[in-house]
Design a protein around this motif. Sequence first.
Motif, short mmCIF file in Angstrom:
data_model
loop_
_atom_site.label_atom_id
_atom_site.label_comp_id
_atom_site.label_asym_id
_atom_site.label_seq_id
_atom_site.Cartn_x
_atom_site.Cartn_y
_atom_site.Cartn_z
N ARG A 55 0.78 -1.56 -0.13
CA ARG A 55 0.19 -0.05 0.24
C ARG A 55 0.62 0.87 -0.04
O ARG A 55 0.74 2.07 -0.80
CB ARG A 55 -0.84 -0.53 1.54
CG ARG A 55 -1.73 -0.90 1.55
CD ARG A 55 -2.81 -0.36 0.48
NE ARG A 55 -3.96 -2.64 -0.17
CZ ARG A 55 -4.24 -1.84 -1.76
NH1 ARG A 55 -4.91 -1.06 -1.83
NH2 ARG A 55 -4.95 -3.48 -1.79
N ASN A 56 1.84 1.46 0.47
CA ASN A 56 2.64 2.55 0.48
C ASN A 56 4.13 2.11 0.06
O ASN A 56 5.15 0.98 0.74
CB ASN A 56 2.89 3.06 2.23
CG ASN A 56 1.33 3.53 2.48
OD1 ASN A 56 1.47 4.87 1.55
ND2 ASN A 56 0.55 3.15 3.43
N VAL A 57 4.78 2.95 -0.62
CA VAL A 57 6.51 3.27 -0.46
C VAL A 57 6.92 4.57 -0.19
O VAL A 57 6.64 5.54 -0.59
CB VAL A 57 6.57 3.48 -2.08
CG1 VAL A 57 7.92 3.45 -2.47
CG2 VAL A 57 5.71 1.94 -2.80
N GLU A 58 8.43 4.63 0.83
CA GLU A 58 7.58 5.46 1.42
C GLU A 58 10.13 5.01 1.79
O GLU A 58 10.43 4.51 1.42
CB GLU A 58 7.37 6.03 3.25
CG GLU A 58 6.47 6.24 2.69
CD GLU A 58 5.63 6.29 4.65
OE1 GLU A 58 6.42 5.72 5.53
OE2 GLU A 58 4.16 5.81 4.60
N LEU A 59 10.36 6.90 1.82
CA LEU A 59 11.72 6.59 1.73
C LEU A 59 12.51 6.06 2.75
O LEU A 59 11.68 6.06 3.99
CB LEU A 59 12.72 7.75 1.71
CG LEU A 59 12.97 7.97 0.05
CD1 LEU A 59 12.79 9.96 -0.30
CD2 LEU A 59 13.92 7.57 -0.84
N GLU B 156 0.49 2.37 13.25
CA GLU B 156 1.36 3.18 12.34
C GLU B 156 2.88 2.46 13.83
O GLU B 156 4.00 1.93 13.11
CB GLU B 156 1.47 4.39 12.79
CG GLU B 156 0.67 5.14 11.88
CD GLU B 156 0.71 6.86 12.03
OE1 GLU B 156 1.64 7.61 10.79
OE2 GLU B 156 -0.03 7.96 12.93
N LEU B 157 2.14 2.59 14.78
CA LEU B 157 3.62 1.76 15.44
C LEU B 157 3.66 0.70 16.33
O LEU B 157 2.02 0.04 16.51
CB LEU B 157 2.85 2.89 17.03
CG LEU B 157 3.27 4.53 16.50
CD1 LEU B 157 3.40 5.56 17.58
CD2 LEU B 157 4.47 5.08 15.72
N THR B 158 4.45 0.21 16.75
CA THR B 158 4.95 -1.15 17.65
C THR B 158 5.54 -0.52 18.56
O THR B 158 6.82 -0.58 18.97
CB THR B 158 5.79 -1.83 16.51
OG1 THR B 158 5.55 -3.24 17.20
CG2 THR B 158 6.94 -1.86 15.59
N THR B 159 5.38 -1.54 19.78
CA THR B 159 6.09 -1.39 20.95
C THR B 159 6.66 -3.05 21.08
O THR B 159 6.42 -3.53 20.54
CB THR B 159 4.98 -1.15 21.66
OG1 THR B 159 4.37 -2.40 21.89
CG2 THR B 159 4.63 0.16 22.04
N ARG B 272 8.17 2.74 15.17
CA ARG B 272 7.42 2.90 14.06
C ARG B 272 7.00 1.59 12.80
O ARG B 272 7.95 0.90 12.81
CB ARG B 272 7.23 4.16 12.15
CG ARG B 272 6.63 5.66 12.86
CD ARG B 272 7.43 6.18 11.68
NE ARG B 272 7.07 6.06 10.85
CZ ARG B 272 5.72 6.50 10.71
NH1 ARG B 272 5.27 7.39 11.62
NH2 ARG B 272 4.94 6.40 9.58
N LYS B 273 6.36 1.29 12.75
CA LYS B 273 5.46 -0.23 11.80
C LYS B 273 6.33 -0.05 10.64
O LYS B 273 7.04 -1.25 9.80
CB LYS B 273 4.64 -0.40 11.44
CG LYS B 273 3.78 -1.16 13.03
CD LYS B 273 2.60 -1.93 12.45
CE LYS B 273 1.73 -2.25 13.69
NZ LYS B 273 0.33 -3.01 13.39
N ASP B 274 6.57 0.68 9.76
CA ASP B 274 7.17 0.79 8.48
C ASP B 274 8.82 0.27 8.27
O ASP B 274 9.30 0.62 7.23
CB ASP B 274 6.83 1.95 8.13
CG ASP B 274 7.21 3.23 8.36
OD1 ASP B 274 8.24 2.80 9.10
OD2 ASP B 274 6.74 4.07 7.90
N SER B 275 9.38 -0.25 9.65
CA SER B 275 10.63 -0.39 9.18
C SER B 275 11.31 0.52 9.16
O SER B 275 12.67 0.11 7.76
CB SER B 275 11.11 -1.75 9.07
OG SER B 275 10.58 -1.88 7.97
#
Lengths: 307, 307
Positions: A55-59, B156-159, B272-275
């Motif tokens: 779903r998402n592409v981020e730097l 968005e976040l993970t602990t 953040r989850k997006d690592s």
Amino acid sequence: MNLTLRQMKAFAALVATRNFTRAAEHCSLTQSAFSTLISNLESDIGVRLFARNTRNVELTAEGEVFLNIVNHLLPETERALSEMRDHVQRRKGRVVVAALPTIFSALLPSIISAFLRDYPGIELIIEDASNGTCVDLVRNRRADFALCAYAASGAELTTETLAWDTFYFVCQKDHPLANRKRLSADDLQGHPIVVFEKASSIRQHLDAAIYPKQWLHSFQVHNLSTGVGLVTAGLGTTVVPTLALPQFDLRNLRAIPVALSINRREICLLRRKDSSESLAAQAFISLLRERLAKEVELLTSRLATAG
Amino acid sequence: MNLTLRQMKAFAALVATRNFTRAAEHCSLTQSAFSTLISNLESDIGVRLFARNTRNVELTAEGEVFLNIVNHLLPETERALSEMRDHVQRRKGRVVVAALPTIFSALLPSIISAFLRDYPGIELIIEDASNGTCVDLVRNRRADFALCAYAASGAELTTETLAWDTFYFVCQKDHPLANRKRLSADDLQGHPIVVFEKASSIRQHLDAAIYPKQWLHSFQVHNLSTGVGLVTAGLGTTVVPTLALPQFDLRNLRAIPVALSINRREICLLRRKDSSESLAAQAFISLLRERLAKEVELLTSRLATAG
DNA sequence: CACACTTACGATATTCGTAAGGATT
DNA sequence: AATCCTTACGAATATCGTAAGTGTG
């Protein structure tokens, strides 16, 4: 690590779109090929540049660092390649030509203007120089090529004859020879003439053409214009090649063909053998090959009409 | 046109050596492969860059133009890639950590110094912040991650819980409860204590841990140091987690473990989850995973010795 | 379940090294 | 004859597109 323009473009496209599919289209690739391209870039660099899911592409943080780099490097590279392209397509460049003054003034003006019209971005520098200087300029790479009268095709240099001109006796209308249609070298014996200095190409040619005989000298001058002045003022006569005739006002003077043992003066293109001329210079050369001989013909026919 | 770092390097090597064989060696290629590389570069650009025969290799006019370009572009590219490499190898970078003040002061100093020793090039920024601010900083990417007491693992976040600490009742030596080895929440009923403001993580934890009961409040303070001052001056008692104890001078005070319904305060790593953390941040995180729990143990055992 | 990225895989294109060819001194 | 660049050609590698797989909202 072999960074590629394509990799930078792909990276920039993905940063801009944040979408593999659209970035792939922008790069004219399938989404899959684009994906592996990015993936290879990342493994080349050794770190993930994009944090992505479906779903998402981020730097990533390192992606941001690379973005700074690409933001700088990509425009630089494209500007550089565009500059290169300008040279290849002859929109930029410089041609340095060395030419004998008579060739320059009699033949080049219309060719120069055609060249400047066809290649407006190219800087054209023409040095009028003596024959020896022409050779030196080409040998030392100070000129791309030269237009001169003669040159030994040695180890470094090569010549090509593009045209010829012939010699004329120039005198006042009331000169004893003024009404002759044609003259031989012998006819001029006993008539003092204005000659050019030993080093000049005209003089050297004439000395060779009439050797071992000699003509009677009145004056010896360095510049054609001095000779023109002397003849015009009625202080002498001279022998000059066709290309010098436009310098004289032939309404008041006579120009009569002279037959010599070496009757033709070659107009040579002098180049280096290593063919390292720029594309711009090559363009000028092909224009010369195309038009120089015609310019001489044109000049000759104009003189015939005038005479 | 897909200009390549390798092409630029090969070009530069050939300019430097003016010899295909030696330039090929310099590029770790066979002479033949190198020759086709240059040849392909030339046909990509669309012009000969080198005028060459078996004895001489020289730049053409366009080669000179390209040399100017490469002289600029190649160092830029290599500098950029070296910069990138520095980040990948964690010789450069920045880590921004948000941490609760007690975690920061009680646990991080020795971990920070180990990190700075291992990664001297990395800039480390630690913001001490309230629990809520920690969450916001991470969510807004103002911090790479946070060390805090609790956080909802949302979208968005993970602990991740790295350690725990427990709670202590702190009082003067002459307090009625001063000689107890252990206390329950009920034991504290009726003893007024200094509490922290509602928003503080300690207060919120205590409120949850003793709910639905309540303790008797004497003062409500914003900062731990204020509470420390009050207790030290004999104006009150308080209940704080292990990590806050180093702030008290325990030579003159007593710290007695309190058993609560939620007995442990978690020390969480909030990400953040997006690592998308930088490699530098990841390095700091693995150091935390390795050492944070040990730091708590160390602190606890020191306190046991002191008490 | 629809959308978007990844992986698998065969086809194509590029690049490589060995070896032979050609040109110059 | 020796040196050096080019070309030929088969092998290794890289890149491409199609298609199936995977994961997320």
